[in-house]
Design an enzyme around this catalytic site. Structure first.
Site, short mmCIF file in Angstrom:
data_model
loop_
_atom_site.label_atom_id
_atom_site.label_comp_id
_atom_site.label_asym_id
_atom_site.label_seq_id
_atom_site.Cartn_x
_atom_site.Cartn_y
_atom_site.Cartn_z
N SER A 161 -3.91 -6.56 7.99
CA SER A 161 -3.03 -5.42 7.99
C SER A 161 -3.61 -4.17 8.66
CB SER A 161 -2.70 -5.06 6.54
OG SER A 161 -3.86 -4.64 5.85
N SER A 192 -7.86 -8.48 6.05
CA SER A 192 -7.21 -7.40 6.81
C SER A 192 -8.12 -6.56 7.69
CB SER A 192 -6.43 -6.48 5.87
OG SER A 192 -5.27 -7.11 5.41
N LYS A 225 -7.37 4.29 8.44
CA LYS A 225 -6.16 3.54 8.16
C LYS A 225 -5.28 4.39 7.25
CE LYS A 225 -4.84 -1.05 6.29
NZ LYS A 225 -5.36 -2.29 5.67
#
Lengths: 493, 481
Positions: A152, A176, A77
């Site tokens: 997210s 997330s 990420k």
């Protein structure tokens, strides 16, 4: 080469010489280049660096002194700093930020010989539940590109779901990892707070942020987590708790993932079931329960009375911490700086106004408000007290049950743009994930069915540092179900 | 009208640690800008603070030395404000739970008056960087070398009633932290800075007046002048029927005036809250006991010990014990010379004057304590005269050589005092013969002329004659004629 292979299969391919790490990387990079334009999973694809890492891994494998992760591809990420590589955190504020140092997670995974194929798209500063808050555009759900992948860590989840990488690292502050894992039909773990070092992970809400892993099956998740976790002296909140049991699982030294003779009892929190959206979801949930029951797992209804206030509590605490964590983005030392600042005030105001997106600004504003004189006690202090009550709820029920089982989300993925007009409705997406975040508990989401062709997730919550039990229970579920082996319809891609 | 002055001080002490309070960067002073700042000090994304243990033990050592309550569970908070020399946009400090709680300091003022100043608390925090305006061509430069330097902020009760008391308190803290070896005490490098809260009220009034805070005073003299200026200003405002505003002021030493400081943020709301990156600090009794056992002799104990030394006045004892390095030097001199009063006189006299003249700290004294001790011993046993001793001292000051023994200097330069009776006799007789007029004046009763004759003998002997012996001999010779 099947891109949907498990890490175990890829491992034996590498070890037997069926393919090299470079070939494996090229194989996935080709898929990334093919599908990313549609899905927008990646912000940066450092091909040259990836192939260099793969070449090094091949040399290690040839020498026979490689570990279980050596040569396997993964994605990070874009919240994890990677030295020499752009790290944007999904924000315009960091559109030019080449990280000068490595996050602990990036360093550990690189040290284990894994090959990073890319930095995945995300909601700006990890604030969002749909991945629509990225400065680099929304990510699309591989199961249906009209739908969001969740957030997210939406880029990581979608990339694993579409087999653009076998596994990916994400972060989870209020859901997330779990929510996008559920929306994308894959497995994802948010470990105990403190398991994975936060050093070099761009901070959103420090007391909640936790790195974790995505994979299609539980074993892959365990393998990646074993490479990421462990005590880090550079993070004062890092747990000084050994990773032995997780390593044992990942390396297969613990008679695999079987629970053995252990009889487990799973609690069903009634407050979560009251919030289930419709009969279809109820049915999916019942099916999951039946699968466990046929394997001898006991169930018991339990109560977590403060569940309903978890979302507001979470948003007060996360916003407060975020408002000060993001003060460093001032245009002075790095990151976005406005054109021709007239004076210091102008430099601050315009750099931040232009560099941050709306959701980030909203949270900075609410967080600043809740920490202000006159509101601090009513919001921040009260939220901390409620947080304690929520944590106590869990401690109480864990006296009677080994794990908890809940849906990961109140519904399957929603359409792009469906909730963007109503932030509070968007926040309610986190209703099942925020309570365990506030308590710092480890959680695993595994696929447990589909409705309208869109996946759903089952959340398992364990006491602190019981990741091994969580993973074994998830494995048991996947031994007797096949949702984790289902892929998005090829036509959707 | 008479006014009662009320003063409280906040003293920022830079703790003597090798690395910063939350990062591994060096705390060395005077390096090129931004060369002592690492990723943590620059507040790059993703960095985290890790607490320096040494800072904790320094703070606890201070707490033990003032008999304070120690915070067995202290914690760090964020103080939020935007400023370019504060990279994170917040300062990590201890707001709600400081590491050192209530304590007190006993002062003995110049006139012998005793004063107890209460310490409200002392807490750990990080220093900010520096904004540079000189030589920046209208721009502002940021130097983050100082950012993250550990500070102990010592907050006093408003127990002082005039500038002299405030200075005495600041000096006392200065001596104490140097004694404890928790701060180098270099005021001109900013190692200690103080903020003075000043207000005035009518005598007998219980309520405190409106206070102003004078920021960043880094010398005893400026503290005194700034407070006195501020007392005068406040008095004038009130006596002219005006009212005072609570304000933060800067003292301008060149103009000797205080003026309002530019506000760092329009709002004064710092939005303090517990820093989620740092765990609470728990201090065990074992740690406290260990630190207690390692406490050095404190200034007050040392002063009392010095006062008991033969020949030392309480003034001598106070002055010699003020600074631990001076006290150590003095004790080393005494160890060599075995003489307390004469050693004290030399340390406070010749040595102190020399250091002032050369602007050197005592650690860099060109004459070692051993040498000074040898010198004092040789004066005392009449090997050399006081004048020769001063000459040797000056020579050493100009050409330092700490390795050489004073006896070798005396021998090689033939500086030993002339004690040989026969030799002295010859010189004395010669002087009487050469100065018949003066000799006659003495015999006629002008006794004071003896000093002249002694001087002549000293001159003849190049200062080496023992003046006492010379006087005695002269008296005998002149009287016997």
């Amino acid at each position: 080469m099947d891109p949907f292979s498990s890490l175990e299969t890829l491992r034996s391919g590498l070890d037997s010489g069926e393919f090299s790490s470079v070939e494996l990387a090229k194989h996935y990079l080709a898929r990334i280049n093919k599908y990313n334009p549609q899905l927008n999973c990646f912000i940066t694809i450092p091909e040259a660096e990836a192939l260099q890492q793969a070449t090094k891994a091949d040399a290690l494998i040839a020498k026979g002194n490689s570990g279980v992760l050596c040569g396997l591809p993964m994605a990070l990420k874009d919240i994890f700093l990677t030295r020499g590589i752009l790290t944007t955190c999904g924000s315009r504020m960091l559109e030019n930020f080449i990280a000068p140092y490595n996050s602990t997670v990036a360093e550990k995974l690189a040290g284990s010989g894994m090959v990073c194929l890319g930095k995945t798209n995300m909601d700006e500063f990890a604030m969002g539940s749909s991945n629509e808050n990225s400065h680099y555009g929304a990510v699309r759900n591989p199961w249906n590109t009209e739908y969001v992948p969740g957030g997210s860590s939406g880029g990581s989840a979608a990339a694993v779901s579409a087999a653009l990488v076998p596994v990916a690292a994400g972060t989870d502050t209020g859901g997330s990892i779990r929510q996008p894992a559920a929306f994308c039909g894959i497995s994802g773990i948010k470990p105990t707070y403190g398991r994975v070092s936060r050093y070099g992970m761009v901070a959103f809400a420090s007391s909640l942020d936790q790195g974790g892993a995505f994979g299609r099956c539980v074993q892959d998740v365990a393998l990646l987590l074993s490479g990421m976790g462990g005590h880090d002296p550079r993070d004062s909140t890092s747990a000084d708790h050994d990773m032995q049991d997780i390593h044992a699982l990942a390396t297969g030294d613990d008679k695999g993932f079987t629970l053995g003779n252990k009889k487990i009892t799973i609690g069903l929190p009634k407050e979560y079931l009251e919030n289930l959206d419709g009969a279809q979801l109820q049915a999916v949930y019942e099916t999951a329960r039946n699968i466990f029951e046929t394997q001898g797992v006991q169930f018991r209804e339990v109560s977590l009375p403060h569940t309903s206030v978890a979302v507001p509590t979470y948003y007060v605490i996360a916003g407060a911490e975020a408002s000060t964590n993001l003060s460093r983005y001032d245009g002075v030392r790095y990151g976005y700086r406005c054109k021709d600042p007239q004076n210091l005030e102008d430099l601050y105001v315009r750099s931040r106004t232009e560099g941050f997106g709306d959701e980030v600004k909203r949270r900075i504003l609410t967080g600043t408000y809740t920490l202000s004189v006159g509101y601090y006690d009513a919001y921040y202090v009260k939220a901390q007290k409620v947080r304690r009550l929520i944590a106590n709820d869990f401690s109480e029920v864990f006296k009677d049950v080994d794990l908890l089982m809940t849906p990961t989300t109140p519904s399957h993925a929603f359409k792009l743009g469906q909730l963007t007009k109503d932030p509070v409705e968007m926040y309610q997406q986190d209703i099942f994930t925020t309570p365990a975040s506030l308590a710092g508990l480890p959680c695993l989401s595994v696929p447990c069915g589909t409705i309208n062709g869109l996946p759903l997730g089952l959340q398992l919550i364990a006491p602190h540092f019981e990741e091994a039990l969580l993973l074994k229970t998830g494995y048991l579920f996947q031994q007797h179900s096949d949702w984790h082996t289902q892929y998005p319809e090829p036509g959707a891609l | 009208m008479a006014w009662e002055v009320v003063i409280g001080l906040e003293i920022h002490v830079q703790l003597a640690t090798r690395s910063k309070i939350f990062s591994g960067a060096s705390t060395r002073f005077g390096e090129a800008p931004n060369t002592q700042a690492c990723a943590v000090d620059l507040a790059l994304p993703g960095v985290l603070p890790v607490l320096n243990e040494q800072a904790i033990s320094h703070a606890l050592t201070f707490g033990l030395a003032i008999g304070a309550e120690l915070g067995k569970r202290s914690s760090f908070d964020r103080k939020n404000y935007f400023y370019p020399d504060l990279p994170k946009g917040y300062q990590i400090t201890q707001f709600a739970h400081p590491i050192v709680g209530r304590g007190a300091i006993e002062l003995v003022l110049e006139d012998g008056e005793q004063l107890t100043v209460g310490i409200t608390r002392a807490h750990l925090e990080e220093d900010a960087g520096k904004s540079l305006h000189e030589n920046m061509h209208g721009l502002t430069g940021i130097d983050l070398n100082r950012a993250g330097t550990p500070l102990l902020e010592i907050v006093s009760e408003p127990d002082m009633r005039n500038a002299k008391q405030a200075v005495a308190y600041f000096q006392k803290i200065h001596a104490l932290v140097k004694y404890l070896r928790i701060c180098d005490g270099n005021l001109n490098e900013g190692s200690m800075r103080c903020d003075a809260n000043v207000s005035i009220r009518k005598p007998g009034e219980k309520k405190l007046g409106v206070r102003t805070e004078i920021k960043n005073l880094n010398s005893f003299r400026f503290l005194e002048k700034a407070i006195n200026f501020e007392i005068g200003r406040q008095t004038e405002v009130l006596e002219n029927g005006g009212s005072l505003q609570q304000a933060t002021l800067l003292y301008d030493a060149d103009k000797n005036e205080t003026r309002p400081m530019r506000s760092k943020e329009t709002s004064e709301d710092y939005r303090y809250f517990p820093d989620p990156d740092l765990l609470p600090v728990l201090i065990s009794q074992e740690i406290i006991d260990t630190l207690k056992s390692r406490l050095p002799e404190l200034p007050e104990a040392r002063r009392q010990r010095f006062e008991k030394m033969p020949g030392l006045s309480s003034y001598d004892a106070a002055r010699l014990s003020e600074d631990p390095d001076i006290a150590d030097y003095f004790e080393a001199v005494v160890e060599q010379s075995k003489l307390t009063k004469l050693s004290a006189n030399w340390v406070m006299g010749e040595l102190s004057a020399l250091l002032n003249r050369l602007d050197l700290p005592i650690e860099k004294a060109p004459v070692s304590a051993q040498q000074l001790g040898q010198l004092v011993a040789r004066i005392s046993d009449n090997t050399i005269s006081g004048n020769i001793a001063k000459q040797i001292f000056e020579d050493l000051a100009n050409n330092p050589n700490v390795a050489v023994h004073i006896d070798d200097i005396i021998e090689s330069q033939n500086l030993g005092q002339l004690n040989d009776k026969n030799a002295l006799n010859d010189i004395v007789e010669q002087v009487i013969d050469d100065n018949p007029v003066q000799a006659q004046q003495y015999r006629d009763g002008k006794i004071k002329i003896l000093a002249y004759l002694v001087g002549q003998v000293m001159k003849q002997s190049q200062g080496k004659a023992n003046p006492k012996e010379v006087s005695a001999l002269l008296l005998t010779k002149l009287g016997s004629l």
